[in-house]
Design a protein around this motif. Structure first.
Motif, mmCIF file in Angstrom:
data_model
loop_
_atom_site.group_PDB
_atom_site.id
_atom_site.type_symbol
_atom_site.label_atom_id
_atom_site.label_comp_id
_atom_site.label_asym_id
_atom_site.label_seq_id
_atom_site.Cartn_x
_atom_site.Cartn_y
_atom_site.Cartn_z
ATOM 1 N N MET A 1 0.842 -1.205 0.000
ATOM 2 C CA MET A 1 0.000 0.000 0.000
ATOM 3 C C MET A 1 0.874 1.251 0.000
ATOM 4 S SD MET A 1 -3.549 0.318 1.988
ATOM 5 C CE MET A 1 -4.275 1.944 2.109
ATOM 6 N N SER A 2 0.491 2.228 -0.773
ATOM 7 C CA SER A 2 1.297 3.446 -0.863
ATOM 8 C C SER A 2 1.094 4.304 0.388
ATOM 9 C CB SER A 2 0.908 4.218 -2.119
ATOM 10 O OG SER A 2 -0.481 4.422 -2.136
ATOM 11 N N ALA A 3 1.989 5.259 0.573
ATOM 12 C CA ALA A 3 1.924 6.129 1.751
ATOM 13 C C ALA A 3 0.621 6.915 1.736
ATOM 14 C CB ALA A 3 3.114 7.072 1.739
ATOM 15 N N PRO A 4 0.077 7.217 2.935
ATOM 16 C CA PRO A 4 -1.156 7.996 2.971
ATOM 17 C C PRO A 4 -0.953 9.346 2.306
ATOM 18 C CG PRO A 4 -0.429 7.397 5.209
ATOM 19 C CD PRO A 4 0.603 6.911 4.261
ATOM 20 N N ARG A 5 -1.991 9.808 1.638
ATOM 21 C CA ARG A 5 -1.861 11.074 0.912
ATOM 22 C C ARG A 5 -2.020 12.283 1.811
ATOM 23 N NH1 ARG A 5 -5.805 11.257 -3.872
ATOM 24 N NH2 ARG A 5 -5.285 13.460 -3.766
ATOM 25 N N GLY A 6 -2.513 12.071 3.013
ATOM 26 C CA GLY A 6 -2.684 13.214 3.919
ATOM 27 C C GLY A 6 -2.918 12.690 5.306
ATOM 28 N N PRO A 7 -2.819 13.577 6.316
ATOM 29 C CA PRO A 7 -2.927 13.100 7.692
ATOM 30 C C PRO A 7 -4.352 12.750 8.130
ATOM 31 C CG PRO A 7 -2.390 15.453 7.618
ATOM 32 C CD PRO A 7 -2.448 14.981 6.205
ATOM 33 N N HIS A 8 -5.362 13.299 7.488
ATOM 34 C CA HIS A 8 -6.709 13.152 8.039
ATOM 35 C C HIS A 8 -7.712 12.812 6.935
ATOM 36 C CE1 HIS A 8 -10.498 14.056 9.752
ATOM 37 N NE2 HIS A 8 -10.465 15.367 9.698
ATOM 38 N N LEU A 9 -8.220 13.786 6.237
ATOM 39 C CA LEU A 9 -9.266 13.517 5.239
ATOM 40 C C LEU A 9 -8.752 12.669 4.078
ATOM 41 C CD1 LEU A 9 -11.166 16.932 5.033
ATOM 42 C CD2 LEU A 9 -11.874 14.850 6.206
ATOM 43 N N PHE A 10 -7.478 12.796 3.795
ATOM 44 C CA PHE A 10 -6.918 12.050 2.667
ATOM 45 C C PHE A 10 -6.191 10.778 3.094
ATOM 46 C CE2 PHE A 10 -6.461 15.182 -1.164
ATOM 47 C CZ PHE A 10 -7.816 15.084 -1.373
ATOM 48 N N LYS A 11 -6.268 10.471 4.406
ATOM 49 C CA LYS A 11 -5.510 9.319 4.919
ATOM 50 C C LYS A 11 -5.913 8.046 4.174
ATOM 51 C CE LYS A 11 -6.005 8.133 9.382
ATOM 52 N NZ LYS A 11 -6.341 6.708 9.515
ATOM 53 N N ASP A 12 -7.211 7.820 4.054
ATOM 54 C CA ASP A 12 -7.696 6.575 3.444
ATOM 55 C C ASP A 12 -8.416 6.823 2.123
ATOM 56 O OD1 ASP A 12 -6.900 5.057 5.744
ATOM 57 O OD2 ASP A 12 -8.657 5.839 6.803
ATOM 58 N N ILE A 13 -8.237 8.005 1.563
ATOM 59 C CA ILE A 13 -9.110 8.426 0.461
ATOM 60 C C ILE A 13 -9.022 7.508 -0.752
ATOM 61 C CG2 ILE A 13 -7.442 10.056 -0.589
ATOM 62 C CD1 ILE A 13 -11.091 11.001 -0.161
ATOM 63 N N ASP A 14 -7.878 6.888 -0.970
ATOM 64 C CA ASP A 14 -7.743 6.038 -2.150
ATOM 65 C C ASP A 14 -8.014 4.555 -1.874
ATOM 66 O OD1 ASP A 14 -7.225 8.085 -4.034
ATOM 67 O OD2 ASP A 14 -5.183 8.278 -3.258
ATOM 68 N N THR A 15 -8.606 4.269 -0.706
ATOM 69 C CA THR A 15 -8.953 2.877 -0.390
ATOM 70 C C THR A 15 -9.980 2.360 -1.397
ATOM 71 O OG1 THR A 15 -8.693 3.463 1.937
ATOM 72 C CG2 THR A 15 -9.765 1.351 1.455
ATOM 73 N N PRO A 16 -9.683 1.227 -2.026
ATOM 74 C CA PRO A 16 -10.663 0.709 -2.995
ATOM 75 C C PRO A 16 -12.006 0.397 -2.316
ATOM 76 C CG PRO A 16 -8.544 -0.451 -3.168
ATOM 77 C CD PRO A 16 -8.474 0.402 -1.948
ATOM 78 N N GLY A 17 -13.083 0.763 -2.970
ATOM 79 C CA GLY A 17 -14.418 0.447 -2.462
ATOM 80 C C GLY A 17 -14.928 1.383 -1.386
ATOM 81 N N LEU A 18 -14.197 2.479 -1.124
ATOM 82 C CA LEU A 18 -14.590 3.379 -0.032
ATOM 83 C C LEU A 18 -15.953 4.036 -0.277
ATOM 84 C CD1 LEU A 18 -13.808 4.688 2.659
ATOM 85 C CD2 LEU A 18 -12.526 6.417 1.397
ATOM 86 N N THR A 19 -16.417 4.063 -1.505
ATOM 87 C CA THR A 19 -17.742 4.655 -1.745
ATOM 88 C C THR A 19 -18.847 3.788 -1.133
ATOM 89 O OG1 THR A 19 -17.829 3.561 -3.873
ATOM 90 C CG2 THR A 19 -17.131 5.859 -3.883
#
Lengths: 434, 174
Positions: free
Chosen positions: A1-19
């Motif tokens: 898994m790549s590094a989180p894109r941000g500390p809070h709102l973007f931490k998990d933003i690219d998680t597959p299926g998050l919608t």
């Protein structure tokens, strides 16, 4: 898994299926919703006040304070409206947030509505976001089926219904009173404040209008508390903020960073600096409505106070990078054409002022500028600023004033030499047929 | 000299003139939209969208139908429909190509994309190709600034496009 894109709102933003609700729940979403709704609503307002969360749509108004303005004892229904119009040029963060993490917005809206007692909410999306409406409607249906929305949200006694509403192409509908007019079924034109929406908003009922990013901050703030949120940012601008960076940088995109980060760090470290062969000339730091900063001021920290002190505004976080091959007069002409097009026509200073500024810019660009034109621009901008009905007029005047302050020489050069100060690579601008 | 054959009757100018009632398959969507608001007029934008999605544009008959649905005078609905840029008061092509021209896209070549499309299709702003396939429009900021330049085809975003990408895209459209 790549590094989180941000500390809070973007931490998990690219998680597959998050919608989908299952993945959102797996990441802790909705886990404490029932418990939070059992608490006294005033507690939520106090926590959000203590967190120092400020509106992320542009004005930076303290969110908890805004909620506290809603009268507690009223016979009228109360409304929560999410401003998802995202119309400020340079800004594209809410689109990514909603497209990838719709349930966080829904949870934020349930909690915000509970805090001041609204039982109905609307998400006002700009017309181009039809595909996001589909994503949100699906997420709302999931939340309803899971008992999180409806008569008894998450098993509590709190009732909340949520609907999406699609606009149809009008920048002015990002202005909160125009948005409410549009939602009521009128032309999207602004209304006089006061009364402020908290007292008389949608259908003349108490209404809070909050930006997408603002509302998406709410669930974690209520779960983890104000000190957790204050680990980022400055005393007066706590938390993180998403900046949309556009222009010829190596990696344009949305970046979530702590407020107070120097603009130069955002550009050099997060965005990888400029593309090869380009040098930064100026940056519009907070969406097209704010005055630009010349390259000499790039170390200004990205927080509300520092930006104001530097003569501009943090705004919506739309960072537009202008390189040294671009003529400032040309760039401003582009923006003023935008405001002329988007002026709703309700008040004279904005309707006429943006038209005439646009005319003068076209003249300057065509090499037909007159000696008095630069002063004329300053005069027209001055006659719009603070004199228009809503903030759209100010939004058109401030960039002109900023450009004249820092780049007056380019305007004078246009008049004197009848051409741009730079050898532009975008000379096609004026060749686009009308 | 032979008598010229009688001319075939001209095809109707507007092929998609909607009926004056909602087709059965749209009734539930219209009712659903109305149910979201305490007053009917709030549903005017959703109702206009339903009509435009169905018929591609808002004909006078569609505006009339929308007005009746939300119980507003027709001129008022006309005033609302003309206020918003995304409502088509003339028919548009199967694919509406909308090129963003605002600053972020302009810095990254938005005008070039527009000029390329205008040249390739032989149409100007808000014009439609004779085969009815493409309508080209210059539009203002689409909230895709970090993906500039942006081209929206109907509801779909296409970001960081150049002339070659646009050419490929147009070829792939069904």
């Amino acid at each position: 898994m790549s590094a989180p894109r941000g500390p809070h709102l973007f931490k998990d933003i690219d998680t597959p299926g998050l919608t989908g609700i299952d993945v959102y729940r797996k990441l802790g979403g909705y886990a404490e919703l029932g418990a939070l709704l059992q608490r006294a609503p005033e507690e939520a307002i106090e926590v959000v006040k203590a967190s120092g969360l400020r509106g992320r749509g542009g004005a930076g108004f303290p969110t908890g304070l805004k909620w506290s303005f809603v009268p507690k004892s009223t016979a009228k229904p109360k409304y929560l409206v999410c401003n998802a119009d995202e119309s400020e040029p340079g800004t594209c963060k809410d689109r990514e947030l909603m497209e990838k993490d719709p349930h966080r917005l829904i949870e934020g809206m349930i909690l915000a509505a509970h805090a001041f007692g609204a039982n109905t909410g609307y998400i006002y999306l700009r017309g181009e976001f039809a595909y996001i409406q589909t994503i949100l409607d699906r997420a709302i249906a999931e939340a309803r089926a899971a008992g999180l929305l409806g008569q008894r949200c998450a098993g509590s006694g709190f009732r909340f219904e949520l609907h999406t509403h699609l606009g149809a192409g009008a920048y002015i509908c990002g202005e909160e009173t125009a948005l409410l007019s549009s939602l009521e079924g009128y032309r999207g034109q602004p209304r006089l404040k006061p009364p402020f929406p908290a007292v008389e908003g949608l259908y003349r009922c108490p209404t809070v209008v909050n930006n997408v990013e603002t509302l998406m901050n709410v669930p974690e703030i209520l779960r983890r508390g104000a000190p957790w949120f204050r680990q980022w940012g400055t005393d007066k601008s706590p938390g993180t903020k998403i900046f949309s960076v556009s222009g010829p940088v190596a990696r344009p995109g949305n970046y979530e960073v702590p407020l107070g980060l120097p603009l130069s760090t955002l550009l050099n470290e997060h965005c990888g600096g400029m593309r090869d062969g380009f040098r930064v000339k100026a940056v519009i730091p907070g969406g097209s409505s704010v005055p630009l900063l010349p390259a000499s001021m790039l170390d200004t920290p990205l927080d509300f106070e520092s930006m104001t002190a530097a003569g501009t505004l943090l705004g919506s976080g739309g960072v537009i990078v202008i390189d040294d091959r671009v003529c400032i007069v040309d760039a401003l002409r582009n923006l003023i054409r935008f405001y002329e097009h988007e002026s709703c026509g309700k008040c004279t200073p904005c309707r006429e002022g943006t038209f005439w500024m646009s005319e003068v810019f076209a003249r300057l660009e065509a090499g037909e500028g007159r000696a008095q034109d630069v002063d004329l621009l300053a005069d027209v901008a001055d006659n719009i600023l603070g004199k228009s009905f809503c903030a759209l007029g100010d939004a058109a005047a401030m960039p002109v004033q900023g450009a004249l302050k820092h780049f007056r020489a380019e305007f004078d050069h246009h008049v004197r030499e009848r051409r741009c100060i730079v050898n532009r690579r975008r000379t096609e601008l004026e060749q686009v047929p009308a | 000299m032979s008598v010229p054959a009688p001319m075939a009757p001209a095809p109707p100018l507007v092929a998609l003139e909607p009926p004056l009632a909602w087709p059965a398959h749209l009734k539930s969507a219209v009712d659903e939209a109305l149910s979201h608001y305490p007053v009917k007029r709030s549903a005017i934008l959703p109702v206009l969208w339903i009509a435009q999605r169905e018929w591609g544009w808002l004909s006078p008959a569609a505006l009339k139908l929308a007005a009746r649905t939300v119980e507003l005078p027709e001129p008022e609905v006309f005033g609302i429909a003309t206020f918003y840029t995304m409502f088509n008061l003339k028919p548009v092509g199967k694919y509406h190509l909308q090129v963003c021209m605002t600053l972020s896209c302009s810095l990254m070549g938005g005008e070039r994309i527009y000029r390329h499309l205008a040249g390739k299709l032989g149409v100007g702003h808000r014009e439609t190709t004779p085969d009815g396939r493409f309508t080209l429009s210059r539009v203002e900021c689409l909230a895709a600034c970090a993906g500039a330049p942006c081209l929206q085809v109907n509801d779909d975003y296409h970001e960081r496009v150049d002339e070659a990408a646009v050419d490929r895209l147009l070829e792939q459209l069904p």
